[in-house]
Design a protein around this motif. Structure first.
Motif, mmCIF file in Angstrom:
data_model
loop_
_atom_site.group_PDB
_atom_site.id
_atom_site.type_symbol
_atom_site.label_atom_id
_atom_site.label_comp_id
_atom_site.label_asym_id
_atom_site.label_seq_id
_atom_site.Cartn_x
_atom_site.Cartn_y
_atom_site.Cartn_z
ATOM 1 N N LEU A 235 0.701 -1.293 0.059
ATOM 2 C CA LEU A 235 0.007 -0.021 0.055
ATOM 3 C C LEU A 235 0.740 1.426 0.094
ATOM 4 C CD1 LEU A 235 -2.865 -1.107 2.518
ATOM 5 C CD2 LEU A 235 -3.024 -0.885 0.011
ATOM 6 N N LEU A 236 1.851 1.451 0.852
ATOM 7 C CA LEU A 236 2.826 2.415 0.771
ATOM 8 C C LEU A 236 3.392 2.698 -0.511
ATOM 9 C CD1 LEU A 236 4.775 2.049 4.183
ATOM 10 C CD2 LEU A 236 2.957 3.858 3.572
ATOM 11 N N GLY A 320 15.539 -2.806 6.148
ATOM 12 C CA GLY A 320 14.355 -2.956 6.847
ATOM 13 C C GLY A 320 13.323 -2.416 6.046
ATOM 14 N N LEU A 321 11.873 -1.963 6.717
ATOM 15 C CA LEU A 321 11.022 -1.397 5.949
ATOM 16 C C LEU A 321 11.424 -0.292 4.964
ATOM 17 C CD1 LEU A 321 7.887 -1.094 5.135
ATOM 18 C CD2 LEU A 321 7.576 0.053 7.388
ATOM 19 N N ALA A 327 13.644 1.481 -2.279
ATOM 20 C CA ALA A 327 14.216 0.785 -3.404
ATOM 21 C C ALA A 327 13.029 0.518 -4.203
ATOM 22 C CB ALA A 327 14.853 -0.600 -2.964
ATOM 23 N N GLN A 328 11.780 0.118 -3.909
ATOM 24 C CA GLN A 328 10.710 -0.325 -4.575
ATOM 25 C C GLN A 328 10.071 1.005 -5.412
ATOM 26 O OE1 GLN A 328 7.637 -2.443 -2.555
ATOM 27 N NE2 GLN A 328 8.668 -4.316 -2.744
ATOM 28 N N VAL A 384 -0.973 -1.692 -10.632
ATOM 29 C CA VAL A 384 0.182 -2.467 -11.158
ATOM 30 C C VAL A 384 1.307 -2.004 -10.041
ATOM 31 C CG1 VAL A 384 1.995 -2.282 -12.929
ATOM 32 C CG2 VAL A 384 -0.494 -1.918 -13.598
ATOM 33 N N GLY A 385 1.549 -0.795 -9.312
ATOM 34 C CA GLY A 385 2.416 -0.547 -8.326
ATOM 35 C C GLY A 385 2.262 -1.671 -7.078
ATOM 36 N N PHE A 386 0.880 -1.789 -6.697
ATOM 37 C CA PHE A 386 0.444 -2.802 -5.588
ATOM 38 C C PHE A 386 0.941 -4.097 -5.876
ATOM 39 C CE2 PHE A 386 -2.136 -5.808 -3.170
ATOM 40 C CZ PHE A 386 -2.083 -5.103 -2.194
ATOM 41 N N ILE A 387 0.701 -4.773 -7.041
ATOM 42 C CA ILE A 387 1.097 -6.116 -7.525
ATOM 43 C C ILE A 387 2.595 -6.274 -7.796
ATOM 44 C CG2 ILE A 387 0.706 -7.686 -9.456
ATOM 45 C CD1 ILE A 387 -2.177 -6.808 -9.840
ATOM 46 N N GLU A 388 3.290 -5.170 -8.398
ATOM 47 C CA GLU A 388 4.473 -5.296 -8.421
ATOM 48 C C GLU A 388 5.380 -5.342 -7.152
ATOM 49 O OE1 GLU A 388 6.732 -5.671 -10.869
ATOM 50 O OE2 GLU A 388 6.486 -4.443 -12.434
#
Length: 740
Positions: A235-236, A320-321, A327-328, A384-388
């Protein structure tokens, strides 16, 4: 009215039948293990390994292939008849008979692990062993699918449109074979116990514990379960990438407009932003992680500066988070940008001008007209961002530290000492459920609202300049982010030009010579570098996969946007399913599904191409879907009224309006094929080594200089390829006035 003449349609049907008959008579039916296609073609009338389907049935003890003769005979009888429901029924009967019997005989040979005892009882005594289906068999099956769709249209379905019916049948078959079948076989392991027997509670026992669903972090504990970690991170990431991608797209397309703006300045800004925004997507994922570690790791520049300036002891705070999320954000913001750029380009200025004519300010016009029209793109970019994010493996494994997510747990369940495929399948089910949930939420949010802005009327408007507040927001957020991108890449790639990072910073080109050395020998130029083989293989396979992926993706998007048929929601989700499954699981599922006849592809370059195509397919589908929602269907109908066929309408009317989506699909498919790791790590062989597996091998040996040098070469090549694709496809022209 509006469709091709009956005579031309009949000619098309005859052409398809002829192709199937020639493939059965002239092309090798099976896929020989030790021969290439060109080597096997001369033996179409020879030995059992290379013979055509007809010769196999006549001379080599494969009597079940007579079912293809029966099917082609029924179809010949059908295509010779008069178009209508009788012809359609006969075509459906013949094509269905051929597909069922040929696939049943093939699966009977490769029934290991499927428990198809009834197939073995029918075909097992006749088999005598066989290879997987080759070019001849594949073409015959493809023709049967096309003629099945033609028969369905003759029965009155799909408004009698042969192209639409055949496209739906063929695309559905491809999704079933290369997405649903392998993923279903891998996920089926969730219901198998340790002995391999079916158990309705096995999946629940594997996931119903604290490590998966624990909420200890909310009560002062150390960590939450991996499922909640994955959902929170996704979600973030989806929210952040959608926002940044939108701001960069607005800045690229409209940021230079205004009192001091000009068309020339806008083009310069757009080109610069396109290059910077696309840089992360054309880079192997571990390069971003390495650059971030060099900046924020325990021995990174930031920690060293804090220790020097303030006496703060370096720690591993970055891992960590926060590290994974950052990176994402670098990795997936370009995808959102590519989707949103096409959406912003497609907004008609006429509607904005109408609002301003009614004395609405630029700020109000943007909030009430422009932003609502971007809603489909925002929803697709978020999806798409969520699934990626939930499927990402490379970033969590590099900078995740103790922050566990589902993708890394699945990886260690497969490749670790435990090798628990059932646990991996159970965790993959959770990822699928997350993707399915966000997919249906997106559908509910968009609903049936129309977002059409490109119609058949003339569009000579001028794009509205961004309101001052929005422009400052774009510059204040997107600008620093793009600058930060440059910093990360500068530090990441310096390692390829120095002797040893961290110890000896002497400039050198030795790493490039090791990988890409060229020498002159007695027989001419010698590719002496150790990386040439993997580079040539990767370029070849990615170049094959990209146009196939873009074509299928945009065709599926068109079918979803312009037709209604039973099972459409399942059809759409199947196109997205490959994203919801971690690349590691997808690679293993391809091995499980395509290691035995009838589709015996393991160890070949074709299985890597197929993995590339269907792994990257969702971006083309979502980009195309967002663009189709902006194009008025009256354009299609006007072309049809002028007696253009559906295929002609697609080629002459629709495709020119889809250039941004086409560029997004081509670029994304090509560069992700060049840089993917997890999906193909189990599919490569010594003959088909890829660039990323070569780099991983160098990193594993501690040879970071050669690895980073290779990454630099990849980025240059993919930048050139991206520019070439954009030049060949061109820009969408909507007839708007130039700014002055």
């Amino acid at each position: 009215m509006g469709r091709p003449t009956v005579r031309s349609a009949q000619r098309v049907v005859w052409a398809w039948w002829t192709l199937g008959a020639l493939a059965f008579v002239l092309l090798p039916w099976y896929f020989p293990q030790n021969l290439t296609l060109l080597q096997s073609l001369p033996g179409a009338f020879g030995g059992a390994d290379t013979a055509s389907g007809l010769v196999q049935a006549l001379r080599h003890g494969k009597p079940w292939l007579w079912s293809a003769v029966v099917a082609l005979g029924l179809l010949l009888l059908a295509v010779s008849g008069k178009p209508g429901r009788v012809q359609g029924g006969l075509m459906v009967t013949g094509a269905t008979f051929g597909l069922v019997t040929l696939l049943a005989s093939g699966f009977a040979i490769g029934a290991q692990g499927w428990s198809f005892a009834w197939l073995e009882s029918i075909f097992g005594a006749l088999s005598g062993g066989q290879f997987g289906i080759g070019l001849g068999g594949a073409l015959v099956l493809f023709v049967l699918l096309v003629l099945l769709g033609t028969g369905i249209s003759r029965l009155g379905f799909f408004r009698g449109d042969l192209f639409i019916a055949s496209a739906v049948v063929v695309c559905a078959a491809l999704l079933l074979l290369f997405v649903a079948l392998p993923v279903g076989k891998a996920l089926a392991g969730a219901w198998l116990d340790e002995a391999g027997d079916f158990s309705s509670t096995a999946w629940f026992e594997r996931i119903a514990h604290e490590r998966v669903w624990g909420l200890g972090c909310l009560a002062g504990g150390v960590r939450c379960g991996v499922a909640w970690n994955t959902l929170y991170l996704a979600l973030l990431t989806a929210g952040g990438t959608t926002m940044l991608g939108t701001l960069i797209a607005l800045m690229s397309e409209r940021g230079a407009f205004g009192a001091a703006g000009s068309e020339r300045g806008s083009k310069r800004m757009s080109r610069a932003l396109n290059v910077l925004a696309l840089l992360p997507i054309i880079t192997p994922p571990f390069v971003v992680g390495l650059g971030l570690i060099l900046l924020f790791g325990r021995a990174g520049l930031v920690n060293q500066f804090l220790e020097w300036a303030f006496g703060i002891t370096p720690t591993r705070w970055f891992y960590g988070l926060f590290g994974v999320w950052l990176a994402q954000m670098f990795a997936f913001t370009p995808i959102a940008f590519m989707i949103m750029r096409g959406v912003v380009q497609g907004i008609s200025p006429v509607m904005e001008e109408a609002a301003q004519t009614l004395r609405a300010s630029r700020q109000r016009t943007f909030m009430t007209v422009t932003l609502p029209l971007m809603k489909p793109g925002l929803a697709n970019a978020f999806l798409v961002g969520f699934i990626e994010s939930i499927a990402d493996f490379g970033n969590p494994i590099i900078v995740g530290g103790n922050y566990a997510v589902l993708s890394t747990d699945i990886f260690f369940a497969i490749v670790g000492a435990q090798y628990d495929q059932g646990r991996a399948a159970s965790l993959a089910l959770i990822l699928t459920a997350f993707a399915l949930t966000i997919f249906f939420i997106q559908q509910r949010v968009l609903g049936k609202t129309s977002y059409t802005t490109v119609s058949g009327k003339g569009d000579a408007g001028v794009a509205m300049p961004l309101p001052d507040g929005v422009r400052r927001l774009c510059q204040g957020m997107a600008g620093p982010w793009l600058a930060f991108t440059i910093v990360v890449y500068v530090f990441a790639f310096i390692g390829g030009f120095v002797q040893t990072w961290g110890r000896d910073y002497t400039p050198t080109l030795a790493h490039f010579r090791t990988a890409f050395d060229l020498q002159w020998g007695s027989h001419g130029l010698v590719w002496a570098g150790t990386a040439w083989n993997s580079l040539f293989t990767t370029l070849k396979l990615a170049a094959i996969a990209a146009p196939v992926c873009a074509t299928i993706g945009l065709l599926i998007a068109w079918l979803l946007a312009r037709t209604r048929f039973v099972g459409q929601r399942a059809f759409e989700f199947s196109a997205l399913l490959a994203f919801a499954i971690p690349g590691t699981v997808l690679g293993v599922s391809y091995i499980l599904a395509f290691n035995v006849p009838p589709f015996e592809l393991t160890g070949t370059g074709l299985i890597i191409v197929l993995c590339f195509v269907f792994r990257n397919l969702p971006v083309g589908v979502r980009a195309g879907t967002a663009s189709f929602k902006q194009i008025d269907q009256s354009l299609d109908e006007a072309s049809t009224m002028l007696r253009a066929g559906t295929a002609t309408t697609l080629r002459r009317v629709v495709l020119p309006l889809l250039k941004p989506a086409l560029v997004a699909a081509l670029v994304y498919s090509f560069v992700r094929s060049m840089t993917t790791v997890s999906a193909v790590i189990f599919l490569v062989t010594a003959e088909n080594e890829l660039a990323t597996t070569y780099i991983i091998g160098r990193v594993g040996n501690g040879d970071y200089g050669v690895a980073l040098a290779y990454c630099t070469v990849l980025i240059v090549l993919m930048s050139l390829a991206t520019a070439l694709i954009q030049a060949l496809v061109g820009e969408r022209k909507l007839g708007r006035r130039k700014t002055t």
